[in-house]
Design an enzyme around this catalytic site. Structure first.
Site, short mmCIF file in Angstrom:
data_model
loop_
_atom_site.label_atom_id
_atom_site.label_comp_id
_atom_site.label_asym_id
_atom_site.label_seq_id
_atom_site.Cartn_x
_atom_site.Cartn_y
_atom_site.Cartn_z
N GLY A 219 1.08 -1.35 0.79
CA GLY A 219 0.34 -0.03 0.03
C GLY A 219 0.31 1.20 0.39
N HIS B 8 3.67 5.39 20.53
CA HIS B 8 3.61 6.28 18.96
C HIS B 8 2.34 6.83 19.00
CE1 HIS B 8 3.63 7.73 14.74
NE2 HIS B 8 2.75 6.62 14.52
N1 LIG Z 1 4.37 2.89 12.26
C1 LIG Z 1 4.18 3.90 11.93
O1 LIG Z 1 4.74 5.22 12.56
C2 LIG Z 1 3.65 4.30 10.91
C3 LIG Z 1 3.49 5.45 10.23
C4 LIG Z 1 1.78 5.61 8.99
C5 LIG Z 1 1.86 4.46 9.19
N2 LIG Z 1 1.41 3.41 9.64
C6 LIG Z 1 0.85 2.28 9.81
O2 LIG Z 1 0.96 1.38 8.39
C7 LIG Z 1 -0.30 0.89 8.47
C8 LIG Z 1 0.20 0.36 6.59
O3 LIG Z 1 -0.45 1.77 6.26
P1 LIG Z 1 -0.61 1.80 4.90
O4 LIG Z 1 -0.60 4.11 4.27
O5 LIG Z 1 0.57 2.08 3.94
O6 LIG Z 1 -2.22 1.28 4.39
P2 LIG Z 1 -2.38 1.08 2.87
O7 LIG Z 1 -3.98 0.81 2.82
O8 LIG Z 1 -1.66 1.77 1.81
O9 LIG Z 1 -1.73 -0.22 2.80
C9 LIG Z 1 -2.23 -1.66 3.33
C10 LIG Z 1 -1.31 -3.10 2.61
O10 LIG Z 1 -1.73 -3.91 3.56
C11 LIG Z 1 -2.39 -4.83 2.41
N3 LIG Z 1 -2.11 -6.12 3.72
C12 LIG Z 1 -3.69 -6.11 4.36
N4 LIG Z 1 -3.64 -7.99 4.86
C13 LIG Z 1 -2.96 -8.03 4.71
C14 LIG Z 1 -1.94 -9.43 4.58
N5 LIG Z 1 -2.59 -9.96 5.64
N6 LIG Z 1 -1.17 -9.18 4.27
C15 LIG Z 1 -0.17 -8.81 3.67
N7 LIG Z 1 -0.46 -7.64 2.84
C16 LIG Z 1 -1.44 -7.18 3.64
C17 LIG Z 1 -3.31 -4.31 2.22
O11 LIG Z 1 -3.84 -5.29 0.94
C18 LIG Z 1 -2.63 -3.02 1.25
O12 LIG Z 1 -2.60 -3.32 0.05
C19 LIG Z 1 -1.11 1.50 9.10
O13 LIG Z 1 -1.44 0.15 9.96
C20 LIG Z 1 -0.59 2.80 9.60
O14 LIG Z 1 -1.01 2.83 10.38
C21 LIG Z 1 2.91 3.13 10.96
#
Ligand SMILES: NC(=O)c1ccc[n+]([C@@H]2O[C@H](COP(=O)([O-])OP(=O)(O)OC[C@H]3O[C@@H](n4cnc5c(N)ncnc54)[C@H](O)[C@@H]3O)[C@@H](O)[C@H]2O)c1
Length: 319
Positions: free
Chosen positions: A13, A179
């Site tokens: 994603g 966080h």
């Molecule tokens: N730690 C941090 O500082 C931080 C910062 C930004 C985002 N995040 C987190 O990162 C995560 C991803 O964010 P994003 O913006 O990329 O979301 P997004 O929706 O763009 O991408 C997530 C992807 O994960 C895939 N996915 C779902 N289930 C899956 C599985 N079982 N196996 C493999 N892939 C799977 C989805 O199909 C999607 O393509 C979220 O939980 C978000 O809150 C954390």
């Protein structure tokens, strides 16, 4: 020259694909980008697009898109970004149980094929997800690390630099804790070329900048409306990957498993760590003032509450 290190990114994603792009552009790593079979073609398409950027940008990294864990075998490092991001009005904690199921299944599939890898967890709620990942993986604590502090401090650095009209390069910022809303910025250790910002800014401005940094994720969610931040998060992940796989031994704020440090036992919380070829090579402990200690422990308690919910809903994990 030794073969390129292999880095797998789970979840193609916003964060995952941007991590893959930034890693490819480093030209040090081969990258595998994996997503679920329900979106067959998506990780492959993004990987091919990235591969075709190589001749123009000037990298030879191999980027493979897949929905099969077999392609991830023998990775040196795996970045877990799979899971739902926040929508406006949601807290990171609202994502807990859905993302816990995803992180558990992903971790099992990853470790079965790459038993010696490092894992950097990005999925939110971050501190709880990295704790779950380490437990499910059975890996030693030095090989499972959470990304949050590099991002939180990058936000803080940005706002400090803007406020003072100086280069971001000269600003370093120190944050501790989980966080999210309970993150603990430490102004007396945040500096401009070594000068504490407490010498450069009035207390109320520091307070406002600290607050903005702690709410930095929500600010972007409110603007985007359909997802959460990914450019600064992906840059933060790559700083950690580089420090480990290139043995840079940078001191970065990361979620690490505390076993007595800072008076916390058995919990992942954000602290300064040295990241090198062994992963977390050292947890750096500093003396906190009474007020900072209270804020840090509030933050750790907020993480513990999420662990308690998972303990109840996922007893099989043995958290
Ligand atoms: N730690 C941090 O500082 C931080 C910062 C930004 C985002 N995040 C987190 O990162 C995560 C991803 O964010 P994003 O913006 O990329 O979301 P997004 O929706 O763009 O991408 C997530 C992807 O994960 C895939 N996915 C779902 N289930 C899956 C599985 N079982 N196996 C493999 N892939 C799977 C989805 O199909 C999607 O393509 C979220 O939980 C978000 O809150 C954390």
């Amino acid at each position: 020259m030794a073969a390129r290190k292999k880095v797998t990114v789970i979840g193609a994603g916003n964060v995952g694909a941007t991590v893959a792009q930034r890693l490819a552009e480093r030209d040090f790593y081969d990258v595998v980008l994996l997503d679920i079979p329900q979106v067959e073609g998506m990780p492959q398409g993004k990987a091919l697009d990235l591969l075709e950027s190589g001749p123009v940008y000037g990298y030879d990294s191999l980027i493979t898109g897949t929905t099969s864990y077999d392609d991830t075998a023998d990775s040196d490092l795996v970045v877990i970004t799979s899971g739902l991001p926040r929508k406006p009005g949601m807290t990171r904690d609202d994502l807990l149980i859905t993302n816990a199921g995803i992180v558990k299944a992903v971790t099992e599939s990853v470790v079965a094929r790459s038993p010696n890898c490092f894992i950097i967890v990005v999925t939110n709620p971050l501190d709880a997800m990295v704790q779950l990942c380490q437990k499910v993986s059975g890996f030693p604590k030095n090989r499972v690390i959470g990304m949050a502090g590099v991002l939180d401090s990058a936000r803080y650095r940005t706002f400090i630099a803007q406020e003072l009209g100086v280069s971001v390069e000269d600003v370093s910022a120190f944050v501790l804790g989980g966080h999210g809303d309970t993150m603990v910025p430490l102004p007396r250790y945040s500096t401009v070329s070594g000068i504490p910002i407490t010498e450069l800014l009035p207390a109320e401005r520091i307070e406002a900048l600290s607050k903005r940094a702690a709410n930095g994720g929500a600010e972007i969610v409110a603007l985007l409306k359909t997802g959460s931040a990914f450019y600064a998060p992906s840059a933060s992940v790559v700083a950690m990957v580089d420090s480990i796989l290139r043995d840079k031994k940078r001191v970065l704020p990361c979620a690490a498993l505390l076993e007595g440090e800072y008076g916390v036992n058995g919990l992942y919380v954000g602290v300064p760590v040295k990241l090198g070829a062994e992963g977390v090579e050292q947890i750096i402990e500093i003396k906190l003032t009474g007020e900072e200690k209270t804020a840090f422990h509030n933050s750790a308690n907020a993480v513990q509450e999420l662990i308690n919910v998972m303990r109840e809903k996922m007893p099989e994990v043995g958290l």
